[in-house]
Each structure stands twice: as C-alpha cells, then as structure tokens.
Design an enzyme around this catalytic site. Structure first.
Site, mmCIF file in Angstrom:
data_model
loop_
_atom_site.group_PDB
_atom_site.id
_atom_site.type_symbol
_atom_site.label_atom_id
_atom_site.label_comp_id
_atom_site.label_asym_id
_atom_site.label_seq_id
_atom_site.Cartn_x
_atom_site.Cartn_y
_atom_site.Cartn_z
ATOM 1 N N HIS A 1 1.617 4.364 -2.773
ATOM 2 C CA HIS A 1 1.676 5.815 -2.573
ATOM 3 C C HIS A 1 2.982 6.379 -3.128
ATOM 4 O O HIS A 1 2.985 7.400 -3.816
ATOM 5 C CB HIS A 1 1.589 6.180 -1.089
ATOM 6 C CG HIS A 1 0.219 6.141 -0.515
ATOM 7 N ND1 HIS A 1 -0.844 6.826 -1.054
ATOM 8 C CD2 HIS A 1 -0.271 5.507 0.587
ATOM 9 C CE1 HIS A 1 -1.924 6.618 -0.319
ATOM 10 N NE2 HIS A 1 -1.600 5.821 0.681
ATOM 11 N N HIS B 1 0.839 -1.200 0.000
ATOM 12 C CA HIS B 1 0.000 0.000 0.000
ATOM 13 C C HIS B 1 0.877 1.253 0.000
ATOM 14 O O HIS B 1 0.675 2.167 -0.802
ATOM 15 C CB HIS B 1 -0.915 -0.037 1.223
ATOM 16 C CG HIS B 1 -1.734 1.187 1.420
ATOM 17 N ND1 HIS B 1 -3.020 1.313 0.969
ATOM 18 C CD2 HIS B 1 -1.439 2.360 2.044
ATOM 19 C CE1 HIS B 1 -3.491 2.504 1.292
ATOM 20 N NE2 HIS B 1 -2.551 3.161 1.942
ATOM 21 N N GLU B 2 1.853 1.289 0.888
ATOM 22 C CA GLU B 2 2.729 2.460 0.983
ATOM 23 C C GLU B 2 3.619 2.582 -0.249
ATOM 24 O O GLU B 2 3.917 3.690 -0.691
ATOM 25 C CB GLU B 2 3.560 2.410 2.267
ATOM 26 C CG GLU B 2 2.725 2.473 3.537
ATOM 27 C CD GLU B 2 1.820 3.694 3.643
ATOM 28 O OE1 GLU B 2 2.155 4.753 3.061
ATOM 29 O OE2 GLU B 2 0.780 3.604 4.311
#
Length: 99
Positions: free
Chosen positions: A30, A26-27
C-alpha cells in the site's frame, strides 16, 4: 497511516510470525503503490476501500514473500501443498502463480 506527515505501519504483536511478515509486506505494498492513500483511514472510517487496492497489496506481498527460486524449486507441488509449506492460504498462492 500518516502521523505527523510520516507513514506508519502498525503490526499486531499477537500475530504468528508468517502472518506478521504478510501483513508488513501487504502494508508496504500500500505504501509503495498507493502513496497518497491513507488506507487505514479509508478502511476504518469510510468502509470504502476497494477490493482492487487490497488485491494489489496482496499481490505485492506474495510476490515479495514467495520468490521465483522457491517456486522453481517446488514446481511439482500443488497449490494445496505450497499453501501448507508456506503457511499462506491457497488464494494467496494462486495470486502468486498468476502471470
């Protein structure tokens, strides 16, 4: 988070292994899709991080973690069954199955 002009991702070591993988993916989403956005600062200091940005990072994560081969091999399973098999919530499975 940026530290001295370097992007850093911090993981909670108390997370279960599959949770750590998801948080990292997820990070990473980003970092790749929102390279100029300091999501840590926005989320924790302004409370204005949009759900669109989070949804994009979630989509990136599930596409990275749940491959097409896995889905093809398990094409007869329900969303609930896929969720139990992968350890990810139904919402993430449904997000992965979106075209």
């Amino acid at each position: 988070m940026y530290l001295k002009k370097h992007k850093c991702i911090f993981l909670n070591e108390n997370l279960e292994e599959h949770e750590r993988y998801f948080v990292m993916a997820h990070e990473l989403g980003h970092a790749i899709m929102h390279p100029k956005m300091n999501c840590y600062f926005i989320r924790n200091k302004t409370l204005l991080l949009t759900s669109r940005v989070e949804r994009e990072a979630n989509k990136f994560a599930v596409e990275l973690l749940i491959g097409n081969d896995f889905l093809h091999e398990n094409k007869d399973l329900t969303v609930d069954q896929l969720a139990r098999l992968t350890g990810y919530c139904k919402d993430f499975i449904e997000l992965r199955l979106e075209e």
